[in-house]
Design a protein around this motif. Structure first.
Motif, short mmCIF file in Angstrom:
data_model
loop_
_atom_site.label_atom_id
_atom_site.label_comp_id
_atom_site.label_asym_id
_atom_site.label_seq_id
_atom_site.Cartn_x
_atom_site.Cartn_y
_atom_site.Cartn_z
N LEU A 51 0.74 -1.15 0.14
CA LEU A 51 0.00 0.02 -0.03
C LEU A 51 1.01 1.15 -0.13
CD1 LEU A 51 -2.63 -1.12 2.62
CD2 LEU A 51 -2.86 -1.62 0.27
N VAL A 52 0.92 1.86 -0.91
CA VAL A 52 1.52 3.27 -1.10
C VAL A 52 0.64 4.21 -0.50
CG1 VAL A 52 2.40 4.92 -2.79
CG2 VAL A 52 2.67 2.33 -3.19
N PHE A 53 1.45 5.33 0.26
CA PHE A 53 0.96 6.48 0.63
C PHE A 53 2.15 7.55 0.52
CE2 PHE A 53 -1.47 3.44 3.21
CZ PHE A 53 -2.47 3.77 3.32
N LEU A 54 1.63 8.74 0.82
CA LEU A 54 2.85 9.90 0.85
C LEU A 54 2.89 10.55 2.21
CD1 LEU A 54 2.04 11.71 -2.69
CD2 LEU A 54 3.71 10.02 -2.17
N GLY A 55 3.98 10.95 2.41
CA GLY A 55 3.94 11.65 3.90
C GLY A 55 3.36 13.13 3.65
N GLU A 56 2.50 13.44 4.58
CA GLU A 56 1.99 14.74 4.23
C GLU A 56 3.01 15.90 4.54
OE1 GLU A 56 -2.24 16.44 5.78
OE2 GLU A 56 -0.59 16.72 7.65
N ALA A 57 3.76 15.74 5.37
CA ALA A 57 5.05 16.98 5.52
C ALA A 57 6.04 16.49 4.59
CB ALA A 57 5.37 17.13 6.88
N SER A 58 6.49 15.31 4.31
CA SER A 58 7.70 15.11 3.91
C SER A 58 7.39 14.99 2.29
CB SER A 58 8.37 13.93 4.48
OG SER A 58 7.60 12.79 4.01
N ASP A 59 6.33 14.51 1.88
CA ASP A 59 5.93 14.42 0.46
C ASP A 59 7.09 13.00 0.04
OD1 ASP A 59 4.42 14.72 -1.85
OD2 ASP A 59 6.37 15.39 -2.78
N GLU A 60 7.47 12.27 1.19
CA GLU A 60 7.96 10.92 0.68
C GLU A 60 7.12 9.78 0.37
OE1 GLU A 60 12.21 10.91 3.00
OE2 GLU A 60 10.33 10.43 4.27
N VAL A 61 7.28 8.88 -0.60
CA VAL A 61 6.86 7.66 -0.63
C VAL A 61 7.00 6.93 0.40
CG1 VAL A 61 6.40 5.77 -2.03
CG2 VAL A 61 6.92 7.96 -3.22
N ILE A 62 5.79 6.57 1.03
CA ILE A 62 5.70 5.55 2.26
C ILE A 62 5.14 4.19 1.82
CG2 ILE A 62 4.88 5.31 4.82
CD1 ILE A 62 5.12 8.32 5.03
N LEU A 63 5.71 3.09 1.90
CA LEU A 63 5.31 1.84 1.43
C LEU A 63 4.90 1.05 2.86
CD1 LEU A 63 4.49 -0.15 -0.85
CD2 LEU A 63 7.00 -0.83 -0.57
N LEU A 64 3.65 0.75 2.72
CA LEU A 64 3.28 -0.18 3.95
C LEU A 64 2.95 -1.75 3.28
CD1 LEU A 64 0.72 2.08 5.73
CD2 LEU A 64 3.07 1.99 6.13
N LEU A 65 3.63 -2.71 3.76
CA LEU A 65 3.66 -3.94 3.51
C LEU A 65 2.77 -4.56 4.33
CD1 LEU A 65 7.54 -4.54 2.41
CD2 LEU A 65 5.43 -3.91 0.94
N VAL A 66 1.43 -5.04 4.11
CA VAL A 66 0.50 -5.37 5.28
C VAL A 66 0.08 -6.85 4.72
CG1 VAL A 66 -1.76 -4.69 5.88
CG2 VAL A 66 -0.03 -2.85 4.96
N SER A 67 -0.38 -7.40 5.83
CA SER A 67 -0.92 -8.76 5.74
C SER A 67 -2.23 -8.56 5.31
CB SER A 67 -1.24 -9.54 7.02
OG SER A 67 -1.77 -10.49 7.08
N GLY A 68 -2.44 -9.58 4.13
CA GLY A 68 -3.51 -9.71 3.24
C GLY A 68 -5.06 -9.41 4.23
N VAL A 69 -4.91 -10.00 5.34
CA VAL A 69 -6.35 -9.83 6.13
C VAL A 69 -6.30 -8.62 6.79
CG1 VAL A 69 -6.41 -12.34 6.33
CG2 VAL A 69 -5.31 -10.99 8.07
N ASN A 70 -5.60 -7.70 6.89
CA ASN A 70 -5.26 -6.74 7.80
C ASN A 70 -5.89 -5.25 6.99
OD1 ASN A 70 -4.64 -8.05 10.09
ND2 ASN A 70 -2.45 -7.24 9.91
N ARG A 71 -6.53 -4.61 7.61
CA ARG A 71 -7.10 -3.22 7.52
C ARG A 71 -6.06 -2.29 8.05
NH1 ARG A 71 -11.08 -1.00 4.47
NH2 ARG A 71 -11.59 1.03 4.82
N VAL A 72 -5.50 -1.39 7.33
CA VAL A 72 -4.50 -0.45 8.12
C VAL A 72 -5.34 0.52 9.01
CG1 VAL A 72 -3.01 1.45 7.33
CG2 VAL A 72 -2.80 -0.72 6.43
N ASP A 73 -4.99 0.95 10.00
CA ASP A 73 -5.43 2.03 10.68
C ASP A 73 -4.43 3.29 10.52
OD1 ASP A 73 -6.03 4.04 12.79
OD2 ASP A 73 -6.42 2.50 14.24
N GLU A 74 -4.76 3.95 9.45
CA GLU A 74 -4.06 5.04 8.90
C GLU A 74 -3.76 6.13 10.13
OE1 GLU A 74 -5.40 7.03 5.22
OE2 GLU A 74 -6.26 4.89 4.54
#
Length: 158
Positions: A51-74
């Protein structure tokens, strides 16, 4: 296997990180965790969602490698990493990572990426991750993926 620059980039990045992988082209889509688990013959929990996100302040790409059954608590993840997460659109994901949504791999990104691995993936002997296209995957172990990506282990749920 078809010549695909995205999967070639994943193979090369894995080799450069000392990770030996066998990229498997599936006849059916592996875009979702459920489709990938069916194609790989494993539990959905053993699928690595990238799951790809961007850091709001840094604008860096943040990649979350998440178990297929989990829903990320952003909100919880943002608090743990010290930065609010912004969800990019598909075009931005492709421009910043080199991958289309549904084929984002844990490694082989075209730019520097901050990577976090779901602590729930650590309990498995083997896991499956996307290999750069919506129907390509590779098997690895959590420890090998941690080493290859330089990820930090993180709790992704609440």
């Amino acid at each position: 296997m078809a010549n695909n620059s995205s999967t070639d980039r994943v193979r090369e990045a894995a080799a450069n990180a000392g990770l030996t992988i066998d990229i498997v082209e599936m006849p059916a889509s592996t875009r979702t965790a459920e489709e990938a688990a069916a194609a790989c013959g494993c539990q959905v929990a053993e699928i690595v969602k990238s799951l790809v996100f961007l850091g709001e302040a840094s604008d860096e790409v943040i990649l979350l490698l998440v178990s297929g059954v989990n829903r990320v608590d952003e909100a919880a993840v943002a608090e743990r990493i010290g930065e609010k997460l912004v969800r990019p659109n598909g075009r931005t994901v492709r421009e910043r990572t080199g991958f289309a949504i549904g084929g984002v791999a844990p490694l082989g990104h075209i730019a520097a990426t901050r990577v976090y691995l779901d602590e729930d993936l650590i309990r498995f002997a083997g896991i499956w991750a996307a290999a750069g296209s919506p129907n390509s995957v590779f098997a690895t172990t959590p420890s090998d993926l941690l080493k290859a990506t330089g990820a930090a282990v993180l709790r992704m749920t609440g």
